[in-house]
Design a protein around this motif. Structure first.
Motif, mmCIF file in Angstrom:
data_model
loop_
_atom_site.group_PDB
_atom_site.id
_atom_site.type_symbol
_atom_site.label_atom_id
_atom_site.label_comp_id
_atom_site.label_asym_id
_atom_site.label_seq_id
_atom_site.Cartn_x
_atom_site.Cartn_y
_atom_site.Cartn_z
ATOM 1 N N UNK A 80 0.850 -0.954 0.002
ATOM 2 C CA UNK A 80 0.076 0.108 0.108
ATOM 3 C C UNK A 80 1.028 1.177 -0.149
ATOM 4 N N UNK A 81 1.715 1.240 0.922
ATOM 5 C CA UNK A 81 2.933 2.521 1.063
ATOM 6 C C UNK A 81 4.155 1.801 1.545
ATOM 7 N N UNK A 82 5.313 2.470 0.911
ATOM 8 C CA UNK A 82 6.757 2.142 1.349
ATOM 9 C C UNK A 82 7.261 3.551 1.434
ATOM 10 N N UNK A 83 7.766 3.684 2.571
ATOM 11 C CA UNK A 83 8.283 4.982 3.285
ATOM 12 C C UNK A 83 9.814 4.961 3.399
ATOM 13 N N UNK A 84 10.863 5.780 2.757
ATOM 14 C CA UNK A 84 11.940 5.891 2.995
ATOM 15 C C UNK A 84 12.244 6.767 4.348
ATOM 16 N N UNK A 85 12.551 6.301 5.484
ATOM 17 C CA UNK A 85 12.520 7.012 6.707
ATOM 18 C C UNK A 85 13.632 7.977 6.767
ATOM 19 N N UNK A 86 13.732 8.912 7.654
ATOM 20 C CA UNK A 86 14.783 9.898 7.969
ATOM 21 C C UNK A 86 16.115 8.986 8.308
ATOM 22 N N UNK A 87 15.969 7.905 9.167
ATOM 23 C CA UNK A 87 17.214 7.148 9.410
ATOM 24 C C UNK A 87 17.757 6.352 8.289
ATOM 25 N N UNK A 88 17.296 6.143 7.060
ATOM 26 C CA UNK A 88 17.428 5.384 6.019
ATOM 27 C C UNK A 88 16.931 4.112 6.014
ATOM 28 N N UNK A 89 15.995 3.670 6.955
ATOM 29 C CA UNK A 89 15.393 2.484 6.815
ATOM 30 C C UNK A 89 13.969 2.617 5.825
ATOM 31 N N UNK A 90 13.683 1.554 5.162
ATOM 32 C CA UNK A 90 12.417 1.461 4.419
ATOM 33 C C UNK A 90 11.315 0.572 5.231
ATOM 34 N N UNK A 91 9.866 1.344 5.339
ATOM 35 C CA UNK A 91 8.970 0.626 6.077
ATOM 36 C C UNK A 91 7.911 0.601 5.038
ATOM 37 N N UNK A 92 7.452 -0.794 5.026
ATOM 38 C CA UNK A 92 6.362 -0.822 4.174
ATOM 39 C C UNK A 92 4.825 -1.392 4.856
ATOM 40 N N UNK A 93 3.989 -0.942 4.265
ATOM 41 C CA UNK A 93 2.515 -1.351 4.610
ATOM 42 C C UNK A 93 1.898 -2.189 3.733
ATOM 43 N N UNK A 94 1.517 -3.450 3.839
ATOM 44 C CA UNK A 94 1.108 -4.375 3.036
ATOM 45 C C UNK A 94 -0.231 -3.841 2.492
ATOM 46 N N UNK A 95 -0.846 -4.347 1.335
ATOM 47 C CA UNK A 95 -2.145 -3.752 0.937
ATOM 48 C C UNK A 95 -3.324 -4.765 1.600
ATOM 49 N N UNK A 96 -2.834 -5.877 2.372
ATOM 50 C CA UNK A 96 -3.858 -6.520 2.964
ATOM 51 C C UNK A 96 -3.851 -6.465 4.451
ATOM 52 N N UNK A 97 -3.026 -5.535 4.903
ATOM 53 C CA UNK A 97 -2.907 -5.051 6.379
ATOM 54 C C UNK A 97 -4.206 -3.895 6.510
ATOM 55 N N UNK A 98 -5.002 -4.392 7.421
ATOM 56 C CA UNK A 98 -6.139 -3.526 7.813
ATOM 57 C C UNK A 98 -5.503 -2.455 8.725
ATOM 58 N N UNK A 99 -5.702 -1.083 8.312
ATOM 59 C CA UNK A 99 -5.375 0.147 9.129
ATOM 60 C C UNK A 99 -6.638 0.491 9.953
#
Length: 175
Positions: free
Chosen positions: A141-160
């Protein structure tokens, strides 16, 4: 023996030099990009060691006294603590020093300009996603490059869920 304890440079000069070098290195590392922070290689470690040696005389003005070294070290530790406090206390300082997160994938589609801006390859993106158990970019659904350089991802099938749905009900204690 007095040369061992008494600094050649004045203490205010040592403090000023440490502040200037610290600010310069903070800016230089910020400009280098967030990608470098999370993916430190042996080359990056060597670079940091060489930089520390290169700026040593800039900080201590060639002063090899014990007091000069301690004043410089104490100034750097104090600056580092102040920066940590300032980024914790004021969001604006945090954004200037650390930067903002950058979205690199939305609804399974890659933001090519964001990858290019951060010098991140598609192979590196895929590798980071695999490490999080995601095999396809289209599953995100979303992948974000964080300020510390790590990538965080939210899968499409994960309910928010909203905060109201996640909040723990306040328990009443009668006693």
């Amino acid at each position: 023996m007095s040369h061992l304890l008494l600094p050649d440079a004045s203490i205010p000069a040592l403090v000023l030099r440490a502040v200037v070098v610290y600010a310069f290195l903070l800016l230089a590392l910020r400009v280098a990009g967030r990608r470098e922070l999370a993916q430190m290689t042996s080359f990056d470690l060597v670079l940091l060691l060489v930089i520390s040696n290169a700026v040593q005389n800039s900080i201590n003005a060639g002063d090899n006294s014990l007091t000069g070294g301690l004043v410089s070290a104490a100034t750097l530790v104090a600056l580092n603590w102040l920066m940590g406090y300032a980024t914790w206390r004021w969001r604006g300082v945090e954004r200037v020093v650390q930067g903002k997160p950058i979205r690199v994938v939305s609804e399974g589609k890659v933001h090519v300009s964001a990858l290019r801006q951060e010098l991140l390859t598609l192979a590196e993106l895929r590798s980071a996603l695999r490490k999080q158990g995601i095999m396809r970019i289209s599953d995100c659904r979303v992948v974000t490059l964080e300020p510390d350089g790590t990538l965080t991802a939210v899968r499409r099938d994960v309910e928010q869920r909203s905060l109201a749905e996640l909040a723990h009900p306040q328990a009443r204690f009668e006693g």
